[in-house]
Enzyme design. Structure first.
Site, PDB file in Angstrom:
ATOM      1  CG  ASP A 132      21.749 -38.616 126.026  1.00 38.49           C
ATOM      2  OD1 ASP A 132      21.639 -38.386 127.235  1.00 38.49           O
ATOM      3  OD2 ASP A 132      22.839 -38.885 125.478  1.00 38.49           O
ATOM      4  CB  ILE A 133      23.881 -34.002 123.786  1.00 33.12           C
ATOM      5  CG1 ILE A 133      22.807 -32.904 123.880  1.00 33.12           C
ATOM      6  CG2 ILE A 133      25.039 -33.529 122.910  1.00 33.12           C
ATOM      7  CD1 ILE A 133      23.281 -31.638 124.557  1.00 33.12           C
ATOM      8  CD  GLU A 188      24.886 -36.393 128.872  1.00 34.62           C
ATOM      9  OE1 GLU A 188      25.400 -37.490 128.638  1.00 34.62           O
ATOM     10  OE2 GLU A 188      25.001 -35.805 129.962  1.00 34.62           O
TER      11      GLU A 188
END
Length: 372
Positions: free
Chosen positions: A234-235, A277
């Protein structure tokens, strides 16, 4: 002593018969050649996969026509073929070209079939074939579609007289045209197939494909008892990137992160955009240490990458990773996915930009409970 008129007549008749037989033999040979070409064309038109097409051109064609070598060059500037062909069980793979330069060297501006034998053009033979093929003559067929040179099909023989430069190329030209049509058809089919299972922004697989493929990987791992690792990526602070730089910059970060993930994986690994994301990765036949190494490699690549914005500037980003291993005796893939998701949550809670494995998560929870 001169021969009699009858003897001369008999000799002439014998000569005529010999010439006629030679013409008949040549006609039969051409007929057999035409039949082989016709059969090959029918099979090319009927192929249903790129694997079948490549094997037909490089293996079956070589056997059917008694060739000593056959090579297929294909232009693959956008890596479409590189993404699909490595997973195919082919006896011989085509040579994929990053540009048109090698083809221009072979075919020049004319872009027509070339018959090469001993002589001034013999230097082209090593360029078109593997060094150990021993090719002494060859037919180099340009593959052209919509006016574009998309590749070359090269047929080689150790017989220096097999491809005489003075011979006609009608059959070969037709074969090249049919092969080019078949290749374009397979590429279009592959594009449509990938469009149905690929996230259009990032280039990784989409959630729909992942849900299907993950169940196959899970059942295979359980049946054959090999390790299966799952990563959730996950960004970090992605909303801040969107809010601070705009959604086009956020989309570009997503696209480039997807590319970094794909570059970090082996053939057979699976990466997908899970939502927003968030990305998910499956690593078959990978133990905990190997999976942690992959997660850390991806994390470091993202951390160190200057993400190029549409305006030409740069923006930085990091990501967090959760890792889980398929436990022995597992009965549900959902449990593995949930464990990786929980590990990702712990990585976020612990400060982001780090990798946490499900076993680490247990240690963190135990330490938190002991301290409270």
């Amino acid at each position: 002593m001169s021969s009699s008129p009858d003897t001369q007549a008999q000799a002439q008749v014998q000569e005529l018969r010999h010439r006629l037989q030679s013409l008949l033999d040549a006609a039969h040979a051409n007929e057999r050649k035409l039949d082989r070409f016709d059969a090959l064309e029918r099979r090319l038109i009927a192929v249903s996969s790129m694997e079948e097409l490549v094997n037909l051109l490089l293996v079956d064609c070589r056997a059917d026509f008694g060739l000593d070598a056959a090579e297929l060059w294909l232009v693959d500037v956008d890596d479409e073929l590189r993404r699909s062909l490595p997973t195919l069980p082919m006896a011989k793979a085509p040579r994929l070209l990053d540009g048109h330069g090698p083809l221009r060297e072979l075919f020049g501006a004319a872009r027509t079939t070339r018959l090469i034998g001993p002589g001034p053009d013999a230097g082209l033979l090593p360029a078109a074939f593997e060094a150990d093929a021993g090719v002494r003559s060859a037919a180099l067929l340009p593959l052209i579609r919509q006016g574009l040179l998309i590749g070359g099909l090269h047929l080689g023989s150790r017989d220096p007289e097999r491809y005489d430069a003075a011979s006609g190329t009608k059959f070969l030209d037709r074969l090249a045209a049919i092969a080019a049509i078949a290749i374009e058809s397979m590429l279009n089919r592959e594009r449509l197939r990938r469009a149905g299972m690929t996230d259009g922004l990032t280039g990784v697989h989409n959630r729909r494909y992942f849900d299907h493929r993950s169940l196959i990987e899970f059942s295979q791992a359980v049946r054959h008892r090999y390790p299966l690792a799952c990563l959730f990526l996950d960004i970090d602070h992605f909303k801040a990137i969107n809010d601070g730089h705009g959604h086009p910059v956020g989309d570009e970060v997503l696209r480039q992160v997807g590319g970094l993930i794909l570059r970090s994986l082996r053939t057979g690994d699976l990466a997908a955009r899970y939502g927003g994301e968030e990305f998910v990765v499956l690593l078959p036949r990978t133990d905990l240490a190997g999976a942690r190494e992959v997660a850390e490699r991806i994390r470091h690549m993202v951390q160190e990458a200057p993400f190029i914005t549409p305006e030409g500037g740069t923006v930085g980003a990091t990501l967090s990773a959760g890792l889980a291993m398929l436990p022995p005796g597992a009965t549900s893939f959902a449990d593995l996915l949930a464990a990786a998701d929980r590990a990702l949550y712990e990585a976020k809670r612990a400060g982001r930009n780090r990798t946490v494995a499900a076993c680490d998560e247990a240690d963190i929870n135990a330490a938190t409970a002991a301290a409270s």
